[in-house]
Scaffold this active site. Structure first.
Site, short mmCIF file in Angstrom:
data_model
loop_
_atom_site.label_atom_id
_atom_site.label_comp_id
_atom_site.label_asym_id
_atom_site.label_seq_id
_atom_site.Cartn_x
_atom_site.Cartn_y
_atom_site.Cartn_z
N ASN A 87 -16.61 5.29 8.76
CA ASN A 87 -15.46 4.54 8.26
C ASN A 87 -14.36 5.52 7.87
O ASN A 87 -14.63 6.55 7.25
CB ASN A 87 -15.89 3.70 7.05
CG ASN A 87 -14.83 2.70 6.56
OD1 ASN A 87 -14.89 2.25 5.44
ND2 ASN A 87 -13.89 2.35 7.40
N TYR A 120 -0.91 -2.23 3.49
CA TYR A 120 -2.06 -2.33 2.59
C TYR A 120 -1.68 -1.84 1.20
O TYR A 120 -0.97 -0.85 1.05
CB TYR A 120 -3.18 -1.46 3.17
CG TYR A 120 -4.37 -1.26 2.27
CD1 TYR A 120 -5.24 -2.30 2.01
CD2 TYR A 120 -4.61 -0.02 1.69
CE1 TYR A 120 -6.34 -2.12 1.19
CE2 TYR A 120 -5.71 0.17 0.87
CZ TYR A 120 -6.58 -0.88 0.62
OH TYR A 120 -7.65 -0.70 -0.19
N GLU A 129 -6.38 -6.64 -4.19
CA GLU A 129 -6.28 -5.81 -2.99
C GLU A 129 -5.65 -6.67 -1.90
O GLU A 129 -6.13 -7.79 -1.66
CB GLU A 129 -7.67 -5.34 -2.59
CG GLU A 129 -7.70 -4.43 -1.38
CD GLU A 129 -9.13 -4.06 -1.01
OE1 GLU A 129 -9.34 -2.90 -0.58
OE2 GLU A 129 -10.04 -4.91 -1.14
N TYR A 131 -3.55 -7.19 2.11
CA TYR A 131 -3.34 -6.73 3.48
C TYR A 131 -2.35 -7.65 4.18
O TYR A 131 -2.46 -8.88 4.11
CB TYR A 131 -4.63 -6.79 4.29
CG TYR A 131 -5.77 -5.93 3.83
CD1 TYR A 131 -6.04 -4.72 4.46
CD2 TYR A 131 -6.60 -6.33 2.79
CE1 TYR A 131 -7.10 -3.93 4.05
CE2 TYR A 131 -7.66 -5.55 2.38
CZ TYR A 131 -7.90 -4.35 3.02
OH TYR A 131 -8.96 -3.57 2.62
N GLU A 221 -7.12 1.88 10.21
CA GLU A 221 -8.51 1.98 9.75
C GLU A 221 -9.46 1.77 10.93
O GLU A 221 -9.17 1.01 11.85
CB GLU A 221 -8.80 0.94 8.67
CG GLU A 221 -10.22 1.04 8.14
CD GLU A 221 -10.43 0.29 6.82
OE1 GLU A 221 -11.57 0.26 6.35
OE2 GLU A 221 -9.45 -0.23 6.28
#
Length: 343
Positions: A87, A120, A129, A131, A221
């Protein structure tokens, strides 16, 4: 205010997908730093870092493998990663999020992989959080979230969703918090994001952000995947303050209308070299440039007329169609070349 440095978590969509968290990220709170009077040289990153570069906040994190990011002029960065990486996430933007209008351009090569491109950020004093997902590969990052509506803005329709993380890592340690999502139905890699329209749409759906904004970046990502990106981000709804990393003139007034796209995918890998396949989309008369990293050289190519062996190598059609391949001697550097395409 003293900057706060935190090492929190696995990134949001990946947590939504696999339900675990072990990532680290560094967060800087404070004022946006004005552009430097003197341009900084390109900076290559392959280990976890945050900071500022040419007036922009940046963040780079990975848990393993061959992910890397190069900080370039203004708000531009390029990245590449392969399947040795579990990741990773990185990007450029601002240390403090707000209702700014964000524009970006560039190339993003997800292939059929688990990866995405998104604006983000985080808020505190309610810990959220969020996005704004512009493009993604084989996995839609909102797949496991609750649909709350939609918003039409900036030439497209975005699905509005939310998901809750319970006792999960965050920028403030282990917490329970909401994730807010706007996921664009018509994928694109370039255009304008009117952030206020998403914030307002979330509020109408009962999704209130916190009053204290942390960072806000245009991020790439990847999770157990491979791909590359070359992204330039800036504030404002029109006009590109720096060269377009695609090699095409930016056209923020007509978002996402790039004439030429080159997508990299992995071929065979050997002890001293690796193959890459290149698929050119949308045009038949093209010039593709592969920017090799230090120590790398071209050993072989097929289905295109290729010139150069180190640095920037150029490929053009030779009558074999829009798909070609190259063999790269890695010279100790397994990072994929940066790819650009122009007509």
């Amino acid at each position: 205010m003293k900057d706060t440095v935190v090492k929190p978590r696995r990134r949001g969509r990946m947590r939504l997908l696999i339900g675990t968290a072990c990532a680290a990220a560094l967060v800087v709170s404070g004022m946006v730093i004005a552009p430097s009077a003197h341009a900084e040289a390109d900076r290559y990153l392959s280990s976890n870092q945050t900071g500022t570069h040419n007036g922009y906040f940046f963040s780079f994190w990975k848990d393993s493998g061959n992910a890397s990011m190069t900080l370039r002029e203004n708000g531009r960065y390029s990245s590449s990663w392969d399947r040795s990486t579990n990741n990773w996430v990185g990007g450029k933007g601002w240390a403090t999020g707000t209702r700014r209008t964000v524009s970006y351009s560039g190339s993003y090569n997800p292939g059929n992989n688990n990866t995405y491109l998104a604006l983000y950020g985080w808020t505190r004093n309610q810990l959220i959080e969020y996005y704004v997902v512009e493009n993604f590969g084989s996995y839609n990052p909102s797949s496991g979230a609750q649909r709350m509506g939609s918003v039409t803005t900036d030439g497209g329709v975005y699905d509005i969703l939310r998901s809750q993380r319970v006792n999960a890592p965050s920028i403030d340690g282990t917490q329970t918090f909401w994730q807010y999502w706007s996921v664009r139905q018509q994928k694109r890699t370039g255009g304008t994001i009117t952030t206020a329209n998403h914030f307002d749409a979330w509020a109408r759906a009962g999704m209130q952000l916190g009053s204290n904004h942390s960072y806000q970046v245009m991020a790439t990502e990847g999770y157990q995947s491979q791909g590359s990106s070359d992204i330039n981000v800036w504030e404002g709804g029109s006009g590109n303050p720096g060269p377009s990393p695609t090699g095409n003139p930016g056209n923020p007034g007509n978002p996402g209308q790039s004439n030429c796209t080159a997508v990299l995918s992995a071929g065979q890998q050997f002890g001293d070299r690796f193959n890459l396949n290149v698929s050119v989309q949308n045009v038949s008369n093209w010039t593709v440039t592969l920017s090799l990293h230090g120590g790398q050289s071209l050993q072989n190519s097929w289905n295109a007329s290729v010139s150069g062996t180190t640095g920037n190598i150029t490929a053009r059609p030779n009558g074999s169609g829009n798909n070609f391949g190259v063999t790269i001697m890695h010279g100790g550097n397994w990072t994929w070349p940066t790819v650009t395409c122009r007509t």
